[in-house]
Scaffold this motif. Structure first.
Motif, PDB file in Angstrom:
ATOM      1  N   SER A 147       0.783  -1.256   0.162  1.00  0.00           N
ATOM      2  CA  SER A 147       0.158   0.021  -0.084  1.00  0.00           C
ATOM      3  C   SER A 147       1.046   1.347  -0.168  1.00  0.00           C
ATOM      4  O   SER A 147       1.872   1.127   0.297  1.00  0.00           O
ATOM      5  CB  SER A 147      -0.839  -0.151   1.149  1.00  0.00           C
ATOM      6  OG  SER A 147      -1.611  -0.859   1.282  1.00  0.00           O
ATOM      7  N   GLN A 203      -5.602   6.648  -1.154  1.00  0.00           N
ATOM      8  CA  GLN A 203      -5.072   5.355  -0.496  1.00  0.00           C
ATOM      9  C   GLN A 203      -4.971   4.291  -1.498  1.00  0.00           C
ATOM     10  O   GLN A 203      -6.071   3.944  -2.069  1.00  0.00           O
ATOM     11  CB  GLN A 203      -6.001   5.054   0.599  1.00  0.00           C
ATOM     12  CG  GLN A 203      -5.493   3.896   1.406  1.00  0.00           C
ATOM     13  CD  GLN A 203      -4.230   3.842   2.158  1.00  0.00           C
ATOM     14  OE1 GLN A 203      -3.802   5.003   2.822  1.00  0.00           O
ATOM     15  NE2 GLN A 203      -3.425   2.979   2.009  1.00  0.00           N
ATOM     16  N   ARG A 230      -9.580  -1.272  -5.061  1.00  0.00           N
ATOM     17  CA  ARG A 230      -8.463  -1.032  -4.486  1.00  0.00           C
ATOM     18  C   ARG A 230      -7.769   0.343  -4.003  1.00  0.00           C
ATOM     19  O   ARG A 230      -6.984   0.168  -2.974  1.00  0.00           O
ATOM     20  CB  ARG A 230      -7.312  -1.658  -5.356  1.00  0.00           C
ATOM     21  CG  ARG A 230      -7.563  -2.895  -6.045  1.00  0.00           C
ATOM     22  CD  ARG A 230      -6.428  -3.647  -6.960  1.00  0.00           C
ATOM     23  NE  ARG A 230      -6.341  -2.702  -8.039  1.00  0.00           N
ATOM     24  CZ  ARG A 230      -5.169  -2.119  -8.287  1.00  0.00           C
ATOM     25  NH1 ARG A 230      -4.037  -2.194  -7.598  1.00  0.00           N
ATOM     26  NH2 ARG A 230      -5.063  -1.272  -9.535  1.00  0.00           N
ATOM     27  N   ASN A 247      -4.053   0.444  -2.114  1.00  0.00           N
ATOM     28  CA  ASN A 247      -4.148  -0.914  -1.618  1.00  0.00           C
ATOM     29  C   ASN A 247      -3.827  -1.883  -2.746  1.00  0.00           C
ATOM     30  O   ASN A 247      -4.460  -1.718  -3.769  1.00  0.00           O
ATOM     31  CB  ASN A 247      -5.201  -1.218  -0.524  1.00  0.00           C
ATOM     32  CG  ASN A 247      -5.419  -0.137   0.486  1.00  0.00           C
ATOM     33  OD1 ASN A 247      -4.265   0.375   1.011  1.00  0.00           O
ATOM     34  ND2 ASN A 247      -6.619  -0.003   1.043  1.00  0.00           N
TER      35      ASN A 247
END
Length: 121
Positions: free
Chosen positions: A16, A81, A66, A83
């Motif tokens: 991440s 963000q 994601r 991930n």
């Protein structure tokens, strides 16, 4: 509007990373803010955006489920963000600002500097 991006870096697949972008200027709060990316040898593509009002978000199919974009209206900032990163997410990521229709259409008029994201397999 001026855009200052930060974050990025290198990570292994499955990891991440978080990108941030702060918009400044008199009209910063009125802009939809978002992210684009450009991989080596490819055209720049839309990634995600967050509206100036109403909390509406848009995502590219490649990153949906994601990546998550969020917005701090008080700071005129957006965070991406990321991930479950994949090698194909490797790109220079750019923050952008404009009306939502222009941003989602890939035609924003305001760009921040790019920040490199590298995902290794």
């Amino acid at each position: 509007v001026q855009l200052q991006a930060s974050g990025g870096g290198s990570v292994q697949a499955g990891g991440s990373l978080r990108l941030s972008c702060v918009a400044t200027g008199d009209s910063a709060a009125t802009y939809t803010l978002g992210w684009f990316r450009q991989a080596p040898g490819k055209e720049r593509e839309f990634v995600a955006a967050f509206s100036s009002m109403g909390g509406k978000t848009w995502y590219a199919d490649a990153v949906k489920d994601r990546f998550t974009i969020s917005r701090d209206y008080a700071k005129n900032a957006v965070t991406l963000q990321m991930n479950s990163l994949k090698p194909e997410d490797t790109a220079v990521y750019y923050c952008a600002a404009d009306l939502d229709v222009r941003l989602v259409a890939g035609q924003p008029r305001n760009w921040g500097q790019g920040t490199l994201v590298t995902v290794s397999s």
